[in-house]
Design an enzyme around this catalytic site. Structure first.
Site, PDB file in Angstrom:
ATOM      1  N   GLY A  86       9.631  -2.170  -0.189  1.00 38.90           N
ATOM      2  CA  GLY A  86       9.983  -1.601   1.111  1.00 38.90           C
ATOM      3  C   GLY A  86      10.133  -0.096   1.109  1.00 38.90           C
ATOM      4  CG  MET A  92       1.341  -7.180  -0.818  1.00 38.70           C
ATOM      5  SD  MET A  92       0.250  -5.746  -0.564  1.00 38.70           S
ATOM      6  CE  MET A  92      -1.120  -6.177  -1.627  1.00 38.70           C
ATOM      7  CG  ASN A 136      -2.598  -1.772   6.209  1.00 37.91           C
ATOM      8  OD1 ASN A 136      -1.514  -2.115   5.729  1.00 37.91           O
ATOM      9  ND2 ASN A 136      -3.695  -1.652   5.473  1.00 37.91           N
ATOM     10  CG  HIS A 174      -6.180   0.943   2.181  1.00 40.56           C
ATOM     11  ND1 HIS A 174      -6.019  -0.332   1.674  1.00 40.56           N
ATOM     12  CD2 HIS A 174      -7.255   1.479   1.538  1.00 40.56           C
ATOM     13  CE1 HIS A 174      -6.962  -0.551   0.769  1.00 40.56           C
ATOM     14  NE2 HIS A 174      -7.714   0.526   0.662  1.00 40.56           N
TER      15      HIS A 174
END
Length: 202
Positions: free
Chosen positions: A13, A89, A106, A108
């Site tokens: 987190g 995930m 998201n 990445h």
């Protein structure tokens, strides 16, 4: 009313913590944190900040579709305006992605479209690149193929390990993710009329 954000996370987190430190109560409000893992430390971070959290372990559902529907209903129950995948995930099905289309993002650890999917840093190291980076993008029904919102590149001449590269990229992830969420809260994200695969972020 504050801009309401839901976060999904699977692990430690750290990106969630960046959002709590950087945007929560500062133009946006993190109102819900969910995880596919009941033991995820991200949930402890949410609890410590007084944020409603819930786990959705796969073993509790008949299939992935049922779990994703449960997550979606839970997020809708919190009236979230943006869903952030912050180290989440588990794959989300097309129904979930369609439900939150245009408001599901998201972060990445690569300069997409290079090195999509899992083990992005390993892919980059195997390829021998010296320029690494971070991308924040909209989520669509592909694998890291959604419209790019923000990117930043960084040169790492002596990159040899995943941990070493990630230690450089992690603060960039935090900064770009917070900046993107705040832009959404300000209504400053829109499609780029000159490029169908890109978004304008003022």
């Amino acid at each position: 009313m504050s801009f309401r954000v839901g976060v999904l996370a699977s692990g430690e987190g750290t990106n969630l913590q960046a959002l709590l430190d950087g945007v929560h109560g500062r133009g946006a409000e993190i109102v819900a944190v969910g995880s596919d893992r009941a033991e995820a430390p991200a949930l402890d971070r949410a609890r410590a900040s007084g944020i409603d959290c819930e786990s959705f372990p796969m073993a509790s559902y008949a299939d992935r579709g049922a779990r994703d529907e449960a997550i979606a209903v839970w997020l809708d129950g919190h009236d979230v305006q943006l869903v952030v995948l912050a180290g989440y995930m588990a794959l989300l099905n097309a129904t979930f992605v369609d439900r939150f289309a245009g408001r599901l993002i998201n972060v990445h650890p690569s300069l997409l479209p290079a090195f999509p999917g899992v083990r992005a840093i390993e892919q980059a190291l195997d390829y021998g690149v010296k320029i690494f980076g971070v991308t924040v993008h909209l989520v669509d029904d592909g694998v890291d193929t959604g419209s790019i919102l923000m990117q930043r590149a960084v040169e790492i001449e002596d990159a040899v390990t995943v941990d070493g590269v990630h230690s450089v990229l992690r603060p960039i992830e935090h900064e770009l993710l917070c900046a993107t969420v705040l832009r959404f809260a300000q209504g400053a994200v829109a499609p780029d009329p000159e490029h169908p695969r890109r978004m304008l972020v003022d």
